[in-house]
Enzyme design. Sequence first.
Site, PDB file in Angstrom:
ATOM      1  N   HIS A  17       0.787  -1.186   0.081  1.00 23.01           N
ATOM      2  CA  HIS A  17      -0.090   0.186  -0.011  1.00 23.01           C
ATOM      3  C   HIS A  17       1.059   1.274   0.079  1.00 23.01           C
ATOM      4  O   HIS A  17       1.924   1.277   0.222  1.00 23.01           O
ATOM      5  CB  HIS A  17      -0.950  -0.119   0.988  1.00 23.01           C
ATOM      6  N   CYS A  36       5.835   5.552   4.723  1.00 20.39           N
ATOM      7  CA  CYS A  36       4.626   4.944   4.103  1.00 20.39           C
ATOM      8  C   CYS A  36       3.949   5.844   2.856  1.00 20.39           C
ATOM      9  O   CYS A  36       3.158   5.352   2.468  1.00 20.39           O
ATOM     10  CB  CYS A  36       3.384   4.948   5.063  1.00 20.39           C
ATOM     11  N   HIS A  42       4.926   0.185  -0.373  1.00 21.51           N
ATOM     12  CA  HIS A  42       5.852  -0.774   0.306  1.00 21.51           C
ATOM     13  C   HIS A  42       4.753  -1.849   0.812  1.00 21.51           C
ATOM     14  O   HIS A  42       3.729  -1.741   0.789  1.00 21.51           O
ATOM     15  CB  HIS A  42       6.275  -0.083   1.433  1.00 21.51           C
ATOM     16  N   HIS A  44       3.774  -5.290   3.258  1.00 16.88           N
ATOM     17  CA  HIS A  44       3.488  -6.012   4.776  1.00 16.88           C
ATOM     18  C   HIS A  44       3.186  -7.452   4.692  1.00 16.88           C
ATOM     19  O   HIS A  44       2.294  -7.696   3.721  1.00 16.88           O
ATOM     20  CB  HIS A  44       2.324  -5.381   5.518  1.00 16.88           C
ATOM     21  N   ASP A  81      -4.721 -10.564  -1.077  1.00 12.64           N
ATOM     22  CA  ASP A  81      -3.341 -11.168  -0.979  1.00 12.64           C
ATOM     23  C   ASP A  81      -2.264 -11.060  -2.518  1.00 12.64           C
ATOM     24  O   ASP A  81      -3.103 -11.013  -3.418  1.00 12.64           O
ATOM     25  CB  ASP A  81      -3.391 -12.745  -0.905  1.00 12.64           C
ATOM     26  N   HIS A  82      -1.299 -10.572  -2.159  1.00 14.09           N
ATOM     27  CA  HIS A  82      -0.413  -9.957  -3.134  1.00 14.09           C
ATOM     28  C   HIS A  82      -0.882  -8.877  -4.056  1.00 14.09           C
ATOM     29  O   HIS A  82      -0.653  -8.783  -5.342  1.00 14.09           O
ATOM     30  CB  HIS A  82       0.071 -11.260  -3.861  1.00 14.09           C
ATOM     31  N   GLU A 127       0.248  -5.378  11.509  1.00 16.19           N
ATOM     32  CA  GLU A 127       0.840  -4.919  10.405  1.00 16.19           C
ATOM     33  C   GLU A 127       2.293  -5.133  10.487  1.00 16.19           C
ATOM     34  O   GLU A 127       2.765  -5.620   9.012  1.00 16.19           O
ATOM     35  CB  GLU A 127       0.463  -3.512  10.036  1.00 16.19           C
TER      36      GLU A 127
HETATM   37 NI    NI Z   1       2.626   0.294   5.279  1.00 19.77          NI
END
Ligand code: NI
Length: 139
Positions: A17, A36, A42, A44, A81-82, A127
């Site tokens: 995100h 961020c 980036h 998580h 996911d992904h 997270e």
């Molecule tokens: Ni983040």
Amino acid sequence: MIENCTLTKIYSFSAAHRLHNDKFTDEMNKEIFGKCNNPNGHGHDYYLELTVSGEVSSDTGMIINLEDLDVVVHKVIDELDHKRLDVEIEYFTKIRASGENIAKYLWDKLEGLIPSPAYLYHVRLWETSENFFDYRGGQ
Ligand code: NI
């Protein structure tokens, strides 16, 4: 009959995100969102702790069949996911994909899917290894 029993299962998914607000200047975005706000996003590895409650069946001794729970949870998390959440998931193109908002999204999506008489009790979204978000809707 056992009451007030809960079951928690842990799921994981990976997603990327970027936290950004078009209403802010570039300077403000950097100041508020820090790393961020990186333009290319980036990632998580999110961990979802999902807690359900409900009456323990005298026939099975269980609140819910874990396989049934897996089916509905995967329906929701496999969509994320992904993915780059703020680009590929329509909901997060309008609402910032912060941990708080992802936790609420998961609650809202899952609440109506848990097979009764079990019901969604609590959502915790990790997270990073150092921070998590708790959400309980409908209070
Ligand atoms: Ni983040």
